[in-house]
Write a protein that holds these residues in place. Sequence first.
Motif, mmCIF file in Angstrom:
data_model
loop_
_atom_site.group_PDB
_atom_site.id
_atom_site.type_symbol
_atom_site.label_atom_id
_atom_site.label_comp_id
_atom_site.label_asym_id
_atom_site.label_seq_id
_atom_site.Cartn_x
_atom_site.Cartn_y
_atom_site.Cartn_z
ATOM 1 N N PRO A 365 -7.710 7.131 -3.598
ATOM 2 C CA PRO A 365 -8.114 5.844 -3.139
ATOM 3 C C PRO A 365 -7.096 4.840 -3.821
ATOM 4 C CG PRO A 365 -9.593 7.478 -3.637
ATOM 5 C CD PRO A 365 -8.571 8.335 -4.009
ATOM 6 N N CYS A 366 -7.039 3.904 -3.391
ATOM 7 C CA CYS A 366 -6.383 2.497 -3.804
ATOM 8 C C CYS A 366 -7.147 1.901 -5.058
ATOM 9 C CB CYS A 366 -6.373 1.373 -2.873
ATOM 10 S SG CYS A 366 -5.403 -0.134 -3.363
ATOM 11 N N ILE A 367 -6.345 1.894 -6.191
ATOM 12 C CA ILE A 367 -6.697 1.247 -7.581
ATOM 13 C C ILE A 367 -6.330 0.043 -7.355
ATOM 14 C CG2 ILE A 367 -6.758 3.706 -8.475
ATOM 15 C CD1 ILE A 367 -4.241 2.671 -9.865
ATOM 16 N N LEU A 380 4.360 -10.220 0.362
ATOM 17 C CA LEU A 380 3.110 -10.193 0.916
ATOM 18 C C LEU A 380 2.200 -9.277 0.101
ATOM 19 C CD1 LEU A 380 4.410 -8.668 4.533
ATOM 20 C CD2 LEU A 380 3.812 -10.927 3.797
ATOM 21 N N GLN A 381 0.882 -9.248 0.693
ATOM 22 C CA GLN A 381 -0.218 -8.383 -0.445
ATOM 23 C C GLN A 381 -0.311 -7.200 0.462
ATOM 24 O OE1 GLN A 381 -1.487 -9.509 -2.825
ATOM 25 N NE2 GLN A 381 0.014 -11.401 -2.945
ATOM 26 N N PRO A 382 0.474 -6.106 0.084
ATOM 27 C CA PRO A 382 0.267 -4.815 1.104
ATOM 28 C C PRO A 382 -1.028 -4.131 0.845
ATOM 29 C CG PRO A 382 2.362 -5.035 -0.250
ATOM 30 C CD PRO A 382 1.542 -6.048 -0.774
ATOM 31 N N CYS A 408 9.942 -1.832 5.205
ATOM 32 C CA CYS A 408 11.216 -1.349 4.095
ATOM 33 C C CYS A 408 10.477 -0.125 3.349
ATOM 34 C CB CYS A 408 11.465 -2.334 3.407
ATOM 35 S SG CYS A 408 10.197 -2.843 2.111
ATOM 36 N N GLY A 409 9.288 0.027 3.196
ATOM 37 C CA GLY A 409 8.865 1.201 2.507
ATOM 38 C C GLY A 409 8.628 1.137 0.926
ATOM 39 N N CYS A 410 9.134 -0.090 0.401
ATOM 40 C CA CYS A 410 9.029 -0.420 -1.055
ATOM 41 C C CYS A 410 7.684 -0.200 -1.522
ATOM 42 C CB CYS A 410 9.735 -1.678 -1.242
ATOM 43 S SG CYS A 410 11.316 -1.988 -1.227
ATOM 44 N N CYS A 411 6.531 -0.493 -0.900
ATOM 45 C CA CYS A 411 5.327 -0.189 -1.227
ATOM 46 C C CYS A 411 4.796 1.297 -1.265
ATOM 47 C CB CYS A 411 4.114 -1.103 -0.317
ATOM 48 S SG CYS A 411 4.260 -0.703 1.349
ATOM 49 N N SER A 412 4.825 1.785 -0.258
ATOM 50 C CA SER A 412 4.667 3.246 -0.310
ATOM 51 C C SER A 412 5.439 3.841 -1.355
ATOM 52 C CB SER A 412 5.034 3.972 0.932
ATOM 53 O OG SER A 412 4.491 3.449 2.065
ATOM 54 N N TYR A 413 6.838 3.627 -1.900
ATOM 55 C CA TYR A 413 7.683 4.413 -2.704
ATOM 56 C C TYR A 413 6.976 4.014 -4.130
ATOM 57 C CZ TYR A 413 11.903 5.661 -5.279
ATOM 58 O OH TYR A 413 12.839 6.267 -6.106
ATOM 59 N N VAL A 414 6.355 2.847 -4.471
ATOM 60 C CA VAL A 414 5.969 2.634 -5.687
ATOM 61 C C VAL A 414 4.533 2.812 -6.070
ATOM 62 C CG1 VAL A 414 7.560 1.098 -6.271
ATOM 63 C CG2 VAL A 414 5.395 0.287 -5.364
ATOM 64 N N ILE A 419 -0.204 6.588 -1.632
ATOM 65 C CA ILE A 419 -0.860 6.226 0.028
ATOM 66 C C ILE A 419 0.594 5.809 1.066
ATOM 67 C CG2 ILE A 419 -2.254 4.521 1.176
ATOM 68 C CD1 ILE A 419 -3.882 4.241 -1.195
ATOM 69 N N PRO A 420 0.475 6.388 2.047
ATOM 70 C CA PRO A 420 1.757 6.081 3.116
ATOM 71 C C PRO A 420 1.472 4.711 3.767
ATOM 72 C CG PRO A 420 0.294 7.679 4.039
ATOM 73 C CD PRO A 420 -0.264 7.329 2.478
ATOM 74 N N LEU A 421 1.321 3.608 3.093
ATOM 75 C CA LEU A 421 1.230 2.428 3.232
ATOM 76 C C LEU A 421 1.866 1.889 4.642
ATOM 77 C CD1 LEU A 421 1.307 0.695 -0.246
ATOM 78 C CD2 LEU A 421 -0.812 1.119 1.084
ATOM 79 N N VAL A 422 3.120 2.281 4.692
ATOM 80 C CA VAL A 422 3.563 1.635 5.928
ATOM 81 C C VAL A 422 3.180 2.416 7.303
ATOM 82 C CG1 VAL A 422 6.046 1.684 7.024
ATOM 83 C CG2 VAL A 422 5.925 1.354 4.619
ATOM 84 N N ASP A 423 2.803 3.600 7.086
ATOM 85 C CA ASP A 423 2.022 4.258 8.293
ATOM 86 C C ASP A 423 1.075 3.355 8.671
ATOM 87 O OD1 ASP A 423 4.081 6.130 8.077
ATOM 88 O OD2 ASP A 423 2.880 7.710 7.184
ATOM 89 N N TYR A 424 0.152 2.887 7.938
ATOM 90 C CA TYR A 424 -0.946 2.131 8.090
ATOM 91 C C TYR A 424 -0.658 0.919 8.972
ATOM 92 C CZ TYR A 424 -4.218 5.148 5.691
ATOM 93 O OH TYR A 424 -5.084 6.331 5.552
#
Length: 545
Positions: A365-367, A380-382, A408-414, A419-424
């Motif tokens: 889960p997102c913390i 942005l606010q991913p 770009c996938g930076c959010c998923s990377y860190v 969480i695979p954020l970019v997929d969402y």
Amino acid sequence: MTQPIFSFPGGLHPADHKAESNTAAIVPAPLSARYRVPMRQHAGNPAKPLVLPGEHVLKGQAIGCLDGRISATVHAPTSGRVVGVESYPIPHPSGLTDRCVVIESDGRDEAVPASRLDWRNLAPEAVCEELEDMGLVGLGGAVFPSHIKLEPAAGIETLIINGAECEPWITCDDRLMRERAGEIMAGVEIARHLLGAREVLVGIEDNKPEAIAAMRAACAGTGAKVVVVPTKYPSGGAKQLIELLTGLEIPAGKLSTDIGIQVFNVATSYALWRAAELGEALVSRVVTVTGHVARPGNYEVRVGTPIEELLQLAGGELPGATGQLVGGPLMGFDLEDTRAPVTKGVNCIIVTSDALFPPRPRAMPCIRCGQCALACPVRLQPYEMYLYAKAKDLDKAKAYNLADCIECGCCSYVCPSHIPLVDYYRFAKSELLARGREQRAAETARERHEFRSFRLEREKQEKAERLGKKAGERLEAGAVAADDPEAARKKALLEAAIERAKKAKEAAPPPANTDHLSAAQQAEVDAIEARRAQAGTEQTVADKT
């Protein structure tokens, strides 16, 4: 004067893995026995097939034409026979099939006659019309039709050439700049001429010293500047490179042209040179093959070549391979079927293994730690976009500027929760696009219904007007008879026929005794006699007229 370097927020410094393939020179791929050329390999509408099974085609011959403004022509990669137009696996995140023209090579590689485009003496609009038939698209990843980006536009002050190639593992642009810098800059000159740009800036990351030296030599005397930028992902994104080189930020919902800037990839510039100077359509591109293969390198490959053949060209997959990525590890996607063909948008194939790409841990889960927001290069606010995309609250996700996400996938990377954020985000964008199509279809249906109702009402009114006009003409017939000899003649014939019918009735023998008939039977007899008399009158009038 030294060009200033600015910065952009967020970003990453992942291991670049360039050394695995950047020392290998570009190798032309041999002819394949069979090519499968997708009609959908560019932004916008897929091309419409122009050929049928059994036809013979030549290299560079158009086999798919534009469908609408945002589309691109597709050409045969070699000469041979069309053996089918069928659905086939393509390199796409969906893993679905799409329509392809299948060409069986004849081995002769005969090309259509080519001629140089006199771009210096033609009007820019005429040059763009010619380039529209060459199938040029952006080869940096967006695959947007280039003839549209090259259309003359007022206010284009700066042309930026993107040679950053920031994503790990990919080296095709690096090798292209090292080996073909002169041709790239010749293409840049064509783009500058068409756009009327005042300055040209070539942005290259500082981890490519050989490419920097080659491009600087090619820029000598042209007025173009090579600007070395720090290695930082995603500096190769168009918005980020613009910010690095000019300090300008593209407003949300706007394009770079709105602030007087146009951006092209170095590979696109090279393809533009080939199209204008050699008359060659875009039928090949340079692709990096790297990762868990025997001979990582860069290969010039015809569009439509099966990816499995490209892997064999690189020595094949090594034992322990777990799959393939199309593109880089941050913005790429898993390849579902190696029989899929190379398209204009495929710049890299990475063979994965557990050692190079360990399995992703289970998502937690997102913390709300905010690490994704700190890494986002678009401010942005991913995590907010993720929560609303997951809940399918698309309007809220859109309100957080989902459309500005460059994936770009930076959010998923860190993300510490993996969480695979970019997929969402991709899911939410596709849902919004589908909803937009449905709304446009509903609007079109509503407009058609309203137009039909308007047409029926108009026809009803026109019919009423016609009937009213005829009735008026009949009422006025008596008044105008004296002035209209033809009308008077017909009226006289009708009156004479009626008079003859009366005399014939008077001279007729008396009817049979019908006293014995009932009232209903007598009424029927009277009706029959009346109809006979009327029929006789009408026949007489017809005979006279």
